[in-house]
Write an enzyme that holds these catalytic residues in place. Structure first.
Site, short mmCIF file in Angstrom:
data_model
loop_
_atom_site.label_atom_id
_atom_site.label_comp_id
_atom_site.label_asym_id
_atom_site.label_seq_id
_atom_site.Cartn_x
_atom_site.Cartn_y
_atom_site.Cartn_z
N LYS A 143 33.10 -6.63 -27.90
CA LYS A 143 33.72 -5.88 -26.81
C LYS A 143 34.69 -6.76 -26.01
O LYS A 143 35.48 -6.29 -25.22
CB LYS A 143 32.66 -5.27 -25.90
CG LYS A 143 31.88 -4.12 -26.58
CD LYS A 143 30.77 -3.59 -25.68
CE LYS A 143 29.94 -2.47 -26.29
NZ LYS A 143 30.55 -1.14 -26.19
N LYS A 168 30.32 -2.17 -19.58
CA LYS A 168 29.74 -1.80 -20.87
C LYS A 168 28.80 -2.93 -21.25
O LYS A 168 28.81 -3.99 -20.62
CB LYS A 168 30.81 -1.62 -21.94
CG LYS A 168 31.84 -2.77 -21.99
CD LYS A 168 32.95 -2.52 -23.01
CE LYS A 168 34.00 -1.55 -22.57
NZ LYS A 168 34.07 -0.37 -23.42
N ARG A 169 28.01 -2.74 -22.28
CA ARG A 169 27.14 -3.84 -22.68
C ARG A 169 27.96 -5.08 -23.00
O ARG A 169 29.10 -4.99 -23.44
CB ARG A 169 26.29 -3.44 -23.88
CG ARG A 169 25.19 -2.45 -23.48
CD ARG A 169 24.24 -2.15 -24.59
NE ARG A 169 23.64 -3.36 -25.12
CZ ARG A 169 22.55 -3.93 -24.62
NH1 ARG A 169 21.93 -3.42 -23.59
NH2 ARG A 169 22.08 -5.03 -25.16
N LYS A 226 35.28 8.58 -20.18
CA LYS A 226 34.92 8.81 -18.77
C LYS A 226 36.06 8.36 -17.85
O LYS A 226 36.43 9.05 -16.91
CB LYS A 226 33.65 8.02 -18.41
CG LYS A 226 32.41 8.41 -19.19
CD LYS A 226 31.28 7.39 -18.97
CE LYS A 226 30.20 7.56 -20.01
NZ LYS A 226 29.27 6.39 -20.06
N THR A 235 32.44 5.70 -25.41
CA THR A 235 32.49 6.91 -24.59
C THR A 235 32.90 6.53 -23.17
O THR A 235 33.40 7.38 -22.43
CB THR A 235 31.13 7.64 -24.54
OG1 THR A 235 30.11 6.68 -24.24
CG2 THR A 235 30.83 8.31 -25.87
N HIS A 239 26.41 4.98 -36.30
CA HIS A 239 27.01 4.47 -35.06
C HIS A 239 27.58 3.08 -35.17
O HIS A 239 28.08 2.55 -34.18
CB HIS A 239 25.99 4.48 -33.92
CG HIS A 239 25.72 5.83 -33.36
ND1 HIS A 239 26.48 6.38 -32.35
CD2 HIS A 239 24.80 6.77 -33.67
CE1 HIS A 239 26.03 7.58 -32.06
NE2 HIS A 239 25.00 7.85 -32.86
C1 PLP Z 1 29.05 5.50 -21.02
C2 PLP Z 1 28.05 4.45 -20.89
C3 PLP Z 1 27.96 3.46 -21.87
C4 PLP Z 1 28.91 3.37 -23.05
O1 PLP Z 1 30.05 2.64 -22.65
P1 PLP Z 1 31.08 2.06 -23.73
O2 PLP Z 1 32.20 1.55 -22.88
O3 PLP Z 1 31.51 3.21 -24.57
O4 PLP Z 1 30.40 0.99 -24.47
C5 PLP Z 1 27.00 2.48 -21.72
N1 PLP Z 1 26.17 2.47 -20.67
C6 PLP Z 1 26.23 3.40 -19.70
C7 PLP Z 1 25.29 3.32 -18.56
C8 PLP Z 1 27.17 4.43 -19.78
O5 PLP Z 1 27.22 5.35 -18.82
#
Ligand code: PLP
Length: 810
Positions: free
Chosen positions: A556, A550-551, A662, A658, A359
């Site tokens: 990022k 996101k984190r 979404k 991911t 990952h």
């Molecule tokens: C989808 C999701 C992530 C991953 O988000 P990225 O933008 O791909 O880093 C992290 N936390 C939660 C709660 C999510 O639903």
């Protein structure tokens, strides 16, 4: 719930309502009058669970009867979120339960909202594991997820005066009605001690301490209730919960020490995103859940099939990153020491059983353990790592073109400096398949971290681009859009997300575009109302909702977005007469508790928000909000309301992402770099329907190699230089003018994440977004084409690829 409620008399209620009341009385011990919302929630969940149990047992029996191969997904994280809405929707019982609860004066939506988020993960990796579990059940594949039942999971984030404060997540405070404790499924997990051998070559490991791993099972229901699989999470307890002799001698704390130590193992998930937590406790956690899981898998196999040698025909074990990589040595230990196989045969069985998913390529995130620690905690596994390594290096030395440098890179032991055990190399060596999570990431794996192992085993690395479950991330989180799509193209997409492609022609239909836009607007109004209640901010639903959730991590690049926000703010202030596009910038995300710069970025977002939102000179054209406590449930509210999805990582650093999927599925346009799965999203939605900017992964690598001078990049961009000046001089932090000096200085000094190098391209891309937004028809067309063309990113497709190409179960 709002009193007074109207509860219908028993004679006027349906049987489902009576079943819920029956559960309330007999399982919760309350009647309708005394029941509080959490009691109704628990009674509803237990009633729904009853509906699942028979299917669950049927699923297990059918797999057994067919002698089916099972998939085991080992993950230190499962970010599952809430389960009630998901389970009801997959069972297609939402309407029925809502009606039954209504007869009891209870609003289903209200009790859904008080279900705690099972936050047993940090971010994308854990959410992927949860989406995979749902897709495995949907595709009717017999599977178990294995992880840890953290009592407190990931921390809850509060924002105090703009700063992140970490609080314990108490998701189990009201109990967990979904789970079954399996007291009979308990395993001995040892640590430390010594290894002895006898003259017959039999090895005996006598651990110095041990805990018992106890299973808790949660049913995972697939779409249309087709199959129910098991998520098995381990808790820990001491063999001897209390030492009575100590207790009676007055040492009350010492008497309970073993139990406390056991509980510590399952207390929290380390909130480490990509800086490996070096704590011994984390290695203990990894071994604890790996050992219990492998013992359970081996026990089940022998019970059903008798012969341990057929394990690879009946079990596929997938390692979600290196956290469970010690499983490779654990299976070897069981095969050698408990099943008396020879080393070579055991090694072939092990490799044929495991697959490993990588990952991250970030060097600081590649797990490795100081050798003395590993040896002290797992002395038998240390021996096995040496033996595996000897075999691996012997094979490598026989190969032409593998020199000493390559041998050093392939070795399971990092000999540079303090000697360390490399978990990624162990996982690679011990698996028949090693996959990346997006095409670009897989290519980079071959070129960077695993270049030498790849030369040695050129067939091992393969790609499986990540996916998301469309049930949670479309049907459930966006019922309005789902209904509109059903109106437009029928129901086929509900079983096959790729059938969404039938929407594409409707992008040309002005009436459909208007209805699509109306759904988006309604979602924005709902989010705006939620944020007004939750944090007192007022947002204009006609502005672009520009969302980065996101984190928080430097790669990022939330900072890139914030600096652009500062530039935009300045421009609107200086030229309020211009035709600005109203914008709402939304941020959310947690920072690892030890990650100083990430926490500072959260503070900066809040400082910028405070200043911008209070400035009458910009007439509300720009609003900024940092929404606290990002988790799955918050994502479910924010994703459907986004117009613009920020996916702006430094190219080459985001393995897949991911979140990007979404948003696109819910009709947001992406502004992003050619990183991770963004590359494949662009291929699917088309260049005209995504806004790509910035350096490519190759260009980033070349710049880093060729003496990138960030100061020059900053000085070339007047806007950037001024914004950095403003931030560094305290314009946004008058209470502490030096607060951001270090953060800004870091950009001048090294700017490892290329914020300055990409700034102008990013700002230009944002102005391009404004232009597109002004063309409402064009924007609407692009939004629809995003939804239409990203069905491929369903985790059903991803799981089908794993099933066929790695696990051999389809
Ligand atoms: C989808 C999701 C992530 C991953 O988000 P990225 O933008 O791909 O880093 C992290 N936390 C939660 C709660 C999510 O639903």
């Amino acid at each position: 719930m709002h009193a007074p409620v109207t509860i219908r008399p028993i004679s006027e209620r349906g049987s489902l309502a009576n079943a819920i009341v029956d559960t309330l009385v007999h399982r919760i011990g309350k009647d309708e009058q005394a029941a509080r919302p959490h009691d109704w929630l628990a009674a509803t969940i237990l009633t729904v669970r009853n509906e699942i149990i028979e299917r669950w047992m049927e699923s297990t029996k059918a797999a057994h009867a067919a002698g089916a191969k099972r998939v085991y997904y080992l993950s230190l994280e499962f970010l599952i979120g809430r389960l009630l809405r998901d389970t009801l929707s997959n069972l297609q019982k939402t309407g029925e339960i809502a009606a039954a609860l209504a007869e009891l004066g209870v609003d289903l939506a209200e009790i859904e909202e008080i279900e705690p988020d099972a936050a047993l993960g940090n971010g994308g990796l854990g959410r992927l594991a949860a989406c995979f579990m749902e897709s495995l059940a949907t595709l009717d594949l017999p599977a178990y997820g294995y992880g840890i039942r953290y009592v407190n999971g990931m921390f809850r984030q509060r924002i105090d005066d703009g700063w992140q404060v970490e609080l314990p997540e108490t998701w189990l405070a009201h109990g967990n009605p979904w789970e079954f404790e399996r007291r009979e499924s308990a395993y001995f997990v040892g640590f430390g001690g010594e290894v002895t051998g006898n003259e017959n070559g039999q090895v005996h490991w006598k651990p110095a301490e041990a805990v018992e791993a106890v299973a808790y099972d949660t049913p995972v229901v697939g779409w249309r209730g087709r199959r129910v699989n098991t998520l098995r999470l381990w808790s820990a307890r001491a063999f001897d919960p209390i030492k009575l002799d100590k207790f009676n001698a007055g040492d009350h704390v010492g008497a309970l020490a073993a139990q406390t130590r056991a509980e510590t193992l399952v207390r929290v998930l380390y909130p480490a995103d990509s800086n490996a937590a070096g704590q011994e406790l984390r290695l203990r956690q990894e071994y604890f859940f790996s050992s219990a899981s492998i013992q359970d898998i081996v026990r089940r196999h022998v019970q059903y099939f008798g012969d341990i040698r057929t394990l690879p025909d009946k079990a596929a074990i997938q390692l979600n990153d290196t956290h469970p990589a010690v499983s490779v040595a654990e299976l070897m230990r069981l095969l050698l020491d408990h099943h008396d196989l020879g080393f070579d045969e055991a090694w072939e069985i092990t490799k044929a059983t495991f697959g490993y998913t990588n990952h991250t390529l970030l060097p600081e995130a590649l797990e490795s353990w100081p050798l003395p620690l590993f040896e002290r905690l797992l002395p038998r596994h240390m021996q096995l790592v040496y033996a595996i390594n000897a075999k691996l290096l012997k094979e490598a030395r026989r190969r032409e073109g593998i020199d000493d440098r390559a041998i050093a890179a392939i070795s399971l032991i990092d000999e540079a400096g303090e000697r360390r055990v490399r978990m990624a190399n162990l996982a690679f060596a011990g698996a028949h398949s090693v996959n990346g999570v997006a095409a670009l990431h897989t290519d980079l794996m071959k070129q960077t971290v695993f270049a030498d192992l790849h030369r040695l085993y050129p067939d091992r690395i393969n790609n499986k681009t990540n996916g998301i479950t469309p049930r949670r991330w479309f049907h459930e989180c966006n019922p309005g859009l789902c209904a509109l799509v059903r109106d437009g193209i029928g129901e086929a997409f509900m079983d096959d997300a790729q059938a969404l492609s039938a929407l594409a022609p409707l992008a040309e239909d002005a009436g459909f575009r208007d209805r699509f836009a109306a759904v988006k607007r309604a979602n924005k109004v709902a989010l705006a109302q939620h944020l007004r209640e939750a944090m007192g901010v007022r947002l204009d639903p006609d502005a672009i909702f520009d969302v980065q959730i996101k984190r928080i991590h430097e790669y990022k690049r939330q900072l890139l977005n914030l600096i652009e926000t500062v530039v935009l703010y300045d421009q609107i202030r200086n030229h309020p007469e211009r035709d600005w596009t109203p914008r709402v910038k939304l941020f959310a995300g947690k920072a690892a508790s030890s990650y100083h710069n990430a926490k500072l970025v959260i503070k900066l977002a809040n400082d910028v928000a405070r200043r911008v939102n209070a400035d009458p000179a910009i007439g509300g054209l720009l609003k900024v909000a940092f929404v606290p406590n990002y988790n799955v449930s918050l994502a479910e509210k924010m994703v459907p309301a986004a117009d613009l999805s920020e996916q702006i990582s430094t190219a080459g650093m985001e393995a897949s992402g991911t979140g990007n999927m979404k948003f696109a599925l819910n009709g947001a346009l992406t502004i992003g770099t050619l990183d991770g799965a963004n590359v494949e999203i662009r291929d699917h939605v088309g260049d005209e329907n995504i806004v790509i900017f910035g350096l490519t992964a190759e260009e980033v690598a070349a710049k880093r190699a060729g003496g990138y001078v960030p100061r020059e990049a900053i000085e070339r961009s007047r806007d950037l230089a001024q914004a950095l000046d403003a931030i560094a001089s305290g314009v946004f932090s008058p209470d502490d003018p030096d607060r951001y000096k270090g953060l800004v200085q870091g950009l001048y000094d090294h700017d490892w994440f290329m914020v300055a190098a990409d700034f102008d391209a990013y700002a230009a891309a944002q102005r391009q977004v404004d232009g597109r937004w002004a063309d409402r028809a064009g924007w609407g067309r692009s939004a629809i084409l995003n939804t239409a063309n990203v069905g491929w990113f369903s985790s059903d497709r991803t799981i089908a690829d794993y099933a066929r190409e790695i696990w051999g179960v389809m």
